[in-house]
Design a protein around this motif. Structure first.
Motif, mmCIF file in Angstrom:
data_model
loop_
_atom_site.group_PDB
_atom_site.id
_atom_site.type_symbol
_atom_site.label_atom_id
_atom_site.label_comp_id
_atom_site.label_asym_id
_atom_site.label_seq_id
_atom_site.Cartn_x
_atom_site.Cartn_y
_atom_site.Cartn_z
ATOM 1 N N VAL A 165 35.940 40.549 35.727
ATOM 2 C CA VAL A 165 34.718 40.261 36.481
ATOM 3 C C VAL A 165 35.027 40.387 37.966
ATOM 4 N N ASP A 166 34.151 41.074 38.694
ATOM 5 C CA ASP A 166 34.293 41.265 40.135
ATOM 6 C C ASP A 166 34.076 39.937 40.856
ATOM 7 N N ALA A 167 35.033 39.535 41.736
ATOM 8 C CA ALA A 167 34.933 38.263 42.466
ATOM 9 C C ALA A 167 33.805 38.272 43.485
ATOM 10 N N ASN A 194 38.722 39.665 39.318
ATOM 11 C CA ASN A 194 39.386 40.710 40.101
ATOM 12 C C ASN A 194 38.782 40.806 41.515
ATOM 13 N N LYS A 195 39.470 41.517 42.378
ATOM 14 C CA LYS A 195 39.038 41.796 43.761
ATOM 15 C C LYS A 195 38.952 40.534 44.608
ATOM 16 N N ILE A 196 39.917 39.620 44.432
ATOM 17 C CA ILE A 196 39.917 38.395 45.245
ATOM 18 C C ILE A 196 40.313 38.686 46.689
ATOM 19 N N ASP A 197 40.771 39.923 46.951
ATOM 20 C CA ASP A 197 41.164 40.300 48.308
ATOM 21 C C ASP A 197 39.970 40.692 49.174
ATOM 22 N N LEU A 198 38.799 40.889 48.578
ATOM 23 C CA LEU A 198 37.631 41.306 49.350
ATOM 24 C C LEU A 198 37.163 40.192 50.291
ATOM 25 N N LYS A 199 36.554 40.620 51.394
ATOM 26 C CA LYS A 199 36.126 39.674 52.432
ATOM 27 C C LYS A 199 35.094 38.686 51.902
ATOM 28 N N ASN A 200 34.152 39.182 51.093
ATOM 29 C CA ASN A 200 33.069 38.334 50.580
ATOM 30 C C ASN A 200 33.336 37.791 49.180
ATOM 31 N N CYS A 221 40.640 31.155 33.590
ATOM 32 C CA CYS A 221 40.447 32.382 34.358
ATOM 33 C C CYS A 221 41.701 32.716 35.168
ATOM 34 N N ILE A 222 42.036 33.997 35.206
ATOM 35 C CA ILE A 222 43.176 34.480 35.996
ATOM 36 C C ILE A 222 42.620 35.229 37.198
ATOM 37 N N LYS A 223 43.006 34.823 38.399
ATOM 38 C CA LYS A 223 42.489 35.429 39.628
ATOM 39 C C LYS A 223 43.509 36.434 40.158
ATOM 40 N N ILE A 224 43.056 37.683 40.307
ATOM 41 C CA ILE A 224 43.972 38.756 40.702
ATOM 42 C C ILE A 224 43.319 39.697 41.710
ATOM 43 N N SER A 225 44.142 40.546 42.296
ATOM 44 C CA SER A 225 43.680 41.723 43.025
ATOM 45 C C SER A 225 44.409 42.911 42.432
ATOM 46 N N ALA A 226 43.720 43.673 41.591
ATOM 47 C CA ALA A 226 44.354 44.825 40.940
ATOM 48 C C ALA A 226 44.741 45.883 41.964
ATOM 49 N N LYS A 227 43.962 45.995 43.043
ATOM 50 C CA LYS A 227 44.244 47.001 44.062
ATOM 51 C C LYS A 227 45.572 46.720 44.759
ATOM 52 N N GLY A 229 47.831 44.454 43.571
ATOM 53 C CA GLY A 229 48.830 44.030 42.592
ATOM 54 C C GLY A 229 49.067 42.536 42.586
ATOM 55 N N THR A 230 48.218 41.760 43.282
ATOM 56 C CA THR A 230 48.392 40.313 43.385
ATOM 57 C C THR A 230 48.179 39.623 42.041
ATOM 58 N N ASN A 231 49.201 38.895 41.589
ATOM 59 C CA ASN A 231 49.126 38.060 40.377
ATOM 60 C C ASN A 231 48.866 38.846 39.086
ATOM 61 N N VAL A 232 49.104 40.163 39.111
ATOM 62 C CA VAL A 232 48.844 40.984 37.919
ATOM 63 C C VAL A 232 49.837 40.669 36.810
ATOM 64 N N GLU A 233 51.059 40.281 37.175
ATOM 65 C CA GLU A 233 52.068 39.986 36.148
ATOM 66 C C GLU A 233 51.648 38.822 35.252
ATOM 67 N N SER A 234 50.876 37.888 35.806
ATOM 68 C CA SER A 234 50.414 36.756 34.995
ATOM 69 C C SER A 234 49.435 37.207 33.911
ATOM 70 N N VAL A 235 48.789 38.373 34.115
ATOM 71 C CA VAL A 235 47.896 38.918 33.086
ATOM 72 C C VAL A 235 48.693 39.313 31.854
ATOM 73 N N LEU A 236 49.833 39.996 32.055
ATOM 74 C CA LEU A 236 50.685 40.382 30.927
ATOM 75 C C LEU A 236 51.229 39.153 30.208
ATOM 76 N N ASP A 237 51.621 38.131 30.982
ATOM 77 C CA ASP A 237 52.118 36.902 30.353
ATOM 78 C C ASP A 237 51.033 36.245 29.501
ATOM 79 N N ALA A 238 49.789 36.264 30.006
ATOM 80 C CA ALA A 238 48.680 35.669 29.250
ATOM 81 C C ALA A 238 48.379 36.463 27.983
#
Length: 635
Positions: A165-167, A194-200, A221-227, A229-238
């Motif tokens: 889901v887009d943040a 996803n996209k927690i790095d966006l300004k809004n 919920c897992i909060k990441i920025s796929a662009k 690579g932030t916290n993406v490794e926790s997705v594989l662990d989950a």
């Protein structure tokens, strides 16, 4: 043979150092690679499966069922599915980390041009978690509603999903639709913001939406920025912790489900399979439950993301299989494969797709009919949601009536025909299917049923022979900021929609559910097509008929006599245009004189044109039909 290129030729020590390094990594001759137990093997274990191991055939017996996870990525359009898939491929070492890794799994030209996923793609990832090697089979799925059949088929090979889901945007319509597909399939669902790095970005707001709409606790919920690579490794662990391993048994006879397939000109059908029981290897004789034909397996392997041959595939694993199927009709998606002389109960397969939009497809030149037939057969092997019926037209010749899941699906199919098979076609105006309840005993006897489905406007029965007409309806979900609610409700009412539900998913967003006539949805998707209609709507018949008459008037060549173009609804003429006749100036030679001489010449000319109208034929050029039937106006 190795080719050395770059900044001039390599010489002396530089070349020797390059060869030594390549040999040490196992990229050159095997006997130059370090032996087992050397310093190279005593390094700390990497969480990725090494590239050197991927060069040789992988021993899939190293991944028992309990160390296997099969999962899909599902989301609304442009919420970051493909970007997340790219990061997962990099993290597990399936691809090298470069700036060019964008939409790696989107292999079709149409996907890269449009920036969307239209075909589900599989990749097997090898990941080290807490000292154990895991096999993670990832399926990246489309996000557009027109390709939901791809999603449902992909889920049949999975035990869990990542719901992205887009943040910034939050939950959107296809997020809801894909969630319920996974929920109905009883799969484990891991929400990923996803996209927690966006300004809004507002991940806390989206977290509350997920909790309210899907009843999933916010702390899952897992909060990441796929662009980034932030916290993406926790997705594989989950994936390893929260998605169960497949329920499969290697000791049982082989049962493999064909969930996708492609056609290779040289190797024949390449089937993507999910093994529910048993194992399969090169040389095995397998049988198709659908055709009862026997084949010998030529190659098995996994996609990593490119084809990687293996010695065997085992229960619970997902891979590809080549068995010398040369005819596209031999590979049916949903088919069950089993070992020769070891029959098993076939797997349930898939529900047939329900086409929502129909269009006629004809070759531009009838001499290309067989080539186009072959192209359509091969493409429908890869896209089994398309329904194919033979059709013919007095103007366009022999062709097909194809059923699609939507207008974008139709456009993409046409684009793939051109790009992948170099086939140019005439595509008629899209229509939706209708039903008619017959009152005429003669027609009931002819059709052998009282209620018939009409997919071709030319076959629409006269009103006098029908008790009632039925049109298809769909349940549509609209998620919008609350300030637009009033305007959207007025728009829905204008489109003959019936409101079914209205719910606030947070302080600013509203989820509306309406029952729409499908014909109105088709028109809505293309705002620029002001005159588009399936041809059956009474209240729009005049404007549509007038538009078609105007297009024909502009397209038909003028004759020596007047041509009347009429649009009829049953026996009633609702629109008319006239193509004026060529007219010779018969009075040019009259430089005066009595008026009766002029009238006599004009009367004789009128009589000649009247006679021509009785015996004259109008030959309609093919390009005139193309101009009339094309879906976009030049205006």
């Amino acid at each position: 043979m190795w080719t050395l290129a770059g900044q001039g030729w390599w010489r002396g020590r530089a070349l020797a150092a390059w060869v030594t390094e390549a040999a040490r990594k196992g990229l050159l001759w095997p006997h130059l690679a370090p032996a087992r137990g050397t310093a190279a093997e005593s390094r700390p274990p990497d969480r990725r499966y090494s590239s050197a191991n991927r060069k040789e055939k992988i021993d899939m017996s190293c991944f028992p069922v309990e160390n296997t996870r099969n999962f899909s990525i599902i989301a609304h359009v442009d919420h970051g599915k493909s970007t997340l898939a790219d990061r997962l491929l990099e993290l597990t070492g399936a691809i090298d980390k470069t700036e060019n890794n964008k939409q790696v799994l989107d292999k079709l030209q149409v996907e890269r041009e449009r920036g969307i996923t239209v075909k589900a793609q599989t990749a097997s990832l090898f990941y080290n978690y807490e000292g154990k090697q895991y096999l993670l089979n990832l399926i990246d799925t489309p996000g557009h509603v027109d390709f939901s059949y791809e999603v449902s088929r992909s889920l049949s090979a999975c035990q869990g999903v990542l719901l992205v889901v887009d943040a910034n945007e939050g939950i959107q319509a296809q997020t809801v639709a894909n969630f319920f597909l996974a929920f109905e399939a009883q799969l484990s669902i891991i929400p990923v913001i996803n996209k927690i790095d966006l300004k809004n970005a507002d991940p806390e707001r989206v977290e509350k939406q997920i909790e309210k709409v899907f009843d999933i606790p916010g702390d899952e919920c897992i909060k990441i920025s796929a662009k980034l690579g932030t916290n993406v490794e926790s997705v594989l662990d989950a994936v390893i912790k929260r998605i169960p391993s497949p329920k499969a048994h290697c000791r049982n006879p082989l049962r493999a489900l064909v969930f996708d397939s492609t056609f290779d000109q040289y190797r024949g059908v390449i089937a993507n399979v999910a093994l529910f029981d048993g194992m399969v290897s090169k040389g095995d004789k397998i049988v198709s439950a659908h055709t009862q034909k026997t084949y010998e397996v030529n190659e098995v392997g996994v996609l990593n993301p490119n084809e990687q041959p293996t010695h065997k595939l085992y229960a619970g694993q997902v891979g590809y299989l080549i068995a010398g199927m040369k005819d596209v009709t031999e590979a049916q998606i949903g088919d069950t494969l089993y070992l020769h002389k070891q029959p098993v109960e076939p797997l349930p397969g898939f529900k047939s797709a329900k086409p929502m939009v129909f269009a006629g497809v004809f070759p531009i030149d009838q001499s290309e009919y067989n080539n186009l037939k072959s192209a359509i057969e091969k493409l429908t092997l890869n896209d089994s949601s398309v329904m194919v019926h033979r059709d013919s037209s007095l103007a366009l010749g022999a062709g097909w009536r194809l059923g699609f899941l939507g207008l974008l699906h139709m456009e993409v199919f046409n684009q793939r025909l051109e790009q992948e098979y170099n086939a140019s076609v005439i595509l008629t105006t899209p229509t939706v299917p209708y039903k008619a309840v017959l009152s005429s005993a003669k027609l009931i006897k002819e059709y052998r049923e009282k209620e018939i489905t009409i997919i071709n406007p030319a076959q629409f029965p006269d009103k006098s022979k029908v008790t009632e007409y039925l049109e298809p309806v769909v349940l549509g979900t609209i998620i919008t900021p609350d300030e637009y609610t009033g305007k959207i409700m007025m728009l829905c009412q204008a489109r003959r929609a019936v409101q079914k539900n209205m719910m606030y998913i947070d302080q600013n967003r509203v989820m509306l559910k309406y029952l729409f006539p499908l014909n109105e949805i088709v028109v809505d998707f293309y705002d620029s097509l002001k005159s588009l209609s399936s041809g059956y709507a009474r209240d729009k018949a005049y404007s549509v008929g007038k538009t078609i008459c105007e297009r024909l008037k502009d397209s038909l060549p003028r004759q020596l006599f007047e041509i009347a173009i009429q649009a009829a609804l049953g026996s009633k003429i609702i629109a008319r245009e006239t193509v004026k006749a060529y007219r010779k100036n018969v009075l040019a030679k009259c430089y005066g004189g009595d008026i009766t001489r002029k009238m006599k010449l004009l009367k004789r000319q009128a009589e000649g044109k009247k006679k021509l109208r009785k015996v004259g034929n109008v030959e309609v050029p093919k390009d005139a039909f193309i101009k009339v039937l094309k879906t976009q106006s030049d205006k």
